[in-house]
Design a protein around this motif. Structure first.
Motif, mmCIF file in Angstrom:
data_model
loop_
_atom_site.group_PDB
_atom_site.id
_atom_site.type_symbol
_atom_site.label_atom_id
_atom_site.label_comp_id
_atom_site.label_asym_id
_atom_site.label_seq_id
_atom_site.Cartn_x
_atom_site.Cartn_y
_atom_site.Cartn_z
ATOM 1 N N UNK A 116 -23.873 -11.398 25.809
ATOM 2 C CA UNK A 116 -23.627 -12.549 26.684
ATOM 3 C C UNK A 116 -24.845 -12.739 27.579
ATOM 4 N N UNK A 117 -25.339 -13.968 27.641
ATOM 5 C CA UNK A 117 -26.547 -14.250 28.414
ATOM 6 C C UNK A 117 -26.173 -15.055 29.648
ATOM 7 N N UNK A 118 -26.518 -14.522 30.836
ATOM 8 C CA UNK A 118 -26.215 -15.247 32.074
ATOM 9 C C UNK A 118 -27.498 -15.591 32.792
ATOM 10 N N UNK A 119 -27.615 -16.836 33.246
ATOM 11 C CA UNK A 119 -28.800 -17.220 34.001
ATOM 12 C C UNK A 119 -28.553 -16.988 35.486
ATOM 13 N N UNK A 120 -29.523 -16.378 36.164
ATOM 14 C CA UNK A 120 -29.418 -16.200 37.614
ATOM 15 C C UNK A 120 -30.057 -14.896 38.054
ATOM 16 N N UNK A 121 -30.119 -14.724 39.358
ATOM 17 C CA UNK A 121 -30.691 -13.489 39.921
ATOM 18 C C UNK A 121 -29.596 -12.445 40.018
ATOM 19 N N UNK A 122 -29.850 -11.304 39.453
ATOM 20 C CA UNK A 122 -28.859 -10.237 39.490
ATOM 21 C C UNK A 122 -29.148 -9.287 40.642
#
Ligand code: FAD
Ligand code: NAI
Length: 476
Positions: A116-122
């Protein structure tokens, strides 16, 4: 709240490979990445390597090499070309196409492997029982995922030079250096490391007058000095790169006249004004926004996340790989650490040998090495023997019109085990793999000498160097 076995923060060559391998091993995996494309309007996986590092730089090196060859090398093959013209914008467009293709390829690989690919700052929020909570900030829209294991692969950013701000208009970091759409008349480069030499070569070949200013008195201090000296001679005497060593930069001004650098070298003061200046003085680990302090994630004195030999941080089930941890800042090192960590999470026992990580500088001639340099062996008091051979009389190299360079094999004086292989010459980025393989299998120089090498190939030079280590060179 979405729950995972493994959450990877960062989708550079460390993170995306770790995520794919974890998913292949049966873990429910998410990869969180904040990278955006060149236009800044869409997510772009692949990190520094694919977007603003390895891949785009090699594309420009190839284009500029073709332009140079058309001007200087075709004639001896009997090929007459007319007025050869260069279009920098077209070169950049080609490079951008390669980047888009490869970054899109990772998206496809994620889908194929069910990552699963999530865009954003982790960022690490905290731990709930034995599960980590990772906050994902997508332009202010926040969500939280939970995972048993977290792999941090947040990479590195250019080391800033306190004397000047990067504007990526006149004063450039790697991103700006890879996106010039006009050839600067005079190009200055601070730092004669890998980026300085590769980018300096690109713009020199297409017509810039290039001056590289290096703080260290020694050229390519990490490389074997026999190879480094040969490289210095070729770059400065034959290719016309002006490389000044032992430089102290005092002041840099960026104004309408250009970028003016005042520096000291060899006891004298100098001032040069450039149209563009590339600052390539190394890279620093990127832990910004991770909330490392908040969760007590330890860093070393240089800001790298502290890890053991197996990439474990001080926090349970939090791992870190690639540029953000100790070791060479190389894509293949990051990827191999990613694979190893995923396999460790699965209970396997992978091993990554830091002594057999190859280094390559994609200049022309290329420079590549694996293992110890002569300087390191001397400092460690190791008795060694060496064999060298050149490309000058190699049939394939002559056919290619690239009959320059040397291969050196270093082997233990007592056991003959290969300790290092150092090369400068055509396509040595490919040849070095044989050195890596030899060392991984604890080969002796005699083993390399007794392996049949195809004729005519560039690999015969390595063969001959191995024979020379045993004092039985056939062409020496
Ligand atoms: P990176 O590739 O830096 O990726 C980190 C990713 O994490 C990025 O996508 C970033 O956006 C993301 N990220 C950071 N923080 C967060 C966060 N909090 N949340 C979510 N995402 C985050 N190496 C080679 O081996 N060969 C080469 O030829 C080569 N050429 C290079 C040329 C240039 C000009 C440069 C600059 C570098 C080059 N390198 C080369 C080095 C190589 O690019 C790096 O070693 C490699 O990219 C490191 O991989 P990584 O996965 O650790 O980090
Ligand atoms: P680098 O570490 O290779 O070279 C930086 C150079 O800048 C050094 O020679 C250093 O002595 C010099 N320097 C530092 N401060 C200075 C100052 N104030 N004034 C003048 N010189 C100064 O770093 P670079 O070239 O920025 O590249 C960063 C990293 O990216 C590399 O270390 C490498 O890991 C990776 N890379 C790898 C490539 C490859 O594998 N072919 C290509 C490009 C980058």
């Amino acid at each position: 709240m979405s729950q995972f076995d493994v959450a990877v923060i960062g989708a550079g060559p460390g993170g995306y490979i770790a995520a794919i391998r974890a998913a292949q091993l049966g873990f429910k995996t998410v990869c969180i990445d904040a990278g955006v494309n060149k236009a800044g309007d869409a997510p772009a996986l692949g990190g520094t390597c694919l977007n603003v590092g390895c891949i785009p730089s090699k594309a420009l090196l190839q284009s500029s090499e073709h332009f140079h060859a058309a001007q200087h090398d075709f004639a001896e093959h009997g090929i007459t070309v007319g007025d050869v013209k260069f279009d920098a914008a077209k070169m950049i467009e080609r490079k951008d196409g390669i980047v888009t293709k490869l970054t899109g390829g990772i998206k496809f690989l994620f889908q194929k492997n069910k990552v699963e690919s999530l865009f954003g700052k982790g960022s690490l929020k905290g731990r709930n029982g034995d599960v980590w909570q990772v906050e994902v900030d997508n332009k202010g829209e926040k969500s939280v995922v939970e995972a048993k294991h977290v792999i941090i692969a947040t990479g590195s950013v250019p080391r800033p030079l306190p004397l000047i701000d990067i504007d990526n208009v006149n004063v450039l970091d790697n991103e700006g250096a890879l996106n010039l759409t006009e050839v600067p008349k005079k190009l200055g480069v601070i730092g004669s490391g890998v980026i300085g030499l590769e980018m300096g070569s690109v713009w020199k070949r297409v017509g810039s007058e290039v001056t590289i200013l290096e703080a260290m008195p020694t050229f390519l201090a990490a490389a074997d000095q026999q190879i480094a000296k040969e490289a210095f001679k070729v770059f400065t005497k034959e290719q016309g790169l002006a490389i000044e060593l032992g430089v102290k930069i005092n002041e840099i001004k960026n104004d309408k006249n250009g970028v003016t650098v005042s520096y000291e070298v060899g006891g004298g003061a100098k001032t040069e004004t450039f149209d563009k200046l590339i600052v390539s003085i190394g890279r620093i680990p990127n832990t910004e926004g991770l909330n490392a302090e908040g969760v007590g994630l330890e860093k070393d004195e240089r800001g790298f996340i502290k890890v053991d030999g197996e990439c474990r941080t001080n926090l349970p089930n939090v791992w870190a790989i690639g540029d953000v941890v100790r070791g060479p800042m190389l894509a293949h090192k990051a990827s191999d650490e990613g694979v190893a960590v995923a396999e460790r999470i699965a209970g396997q026992k992978p091993h990554l040998d830091f002594n057999t990580i190859p280094f390559v500088i994609y200049t022309d001639p290329e420079i590549a090495w694996v293992g110890k340099t002569e300087e390191q062996l001397k400092a460690e008091g190791v008795e060694y023997k060496k064999g060298t051979s050149g490309f000058a009389a190699n049939g394939r190299a002559l056919g290619l019109g690239k009959a320059k360079g040397t291969v050196k094999v270093l082997a233990c004086a007592k056991t003959d085990r290969v300790l290092g292989v150092h090369m400068i010459g055509p396509m040595v980025s490919e040849l070095v793999a044989e050195g890596v393989m030899s060392m991984e299998f604890s080969a002796s120089s005699e083993d390399i000498a007794r392996i049949v090498h195809a004729h005519p190939t560039l690999s015969e030079v390595l063969h001959e160097a191995a024979l020379a280590a045993d004092k039985r060179a056939l062409h020496g």
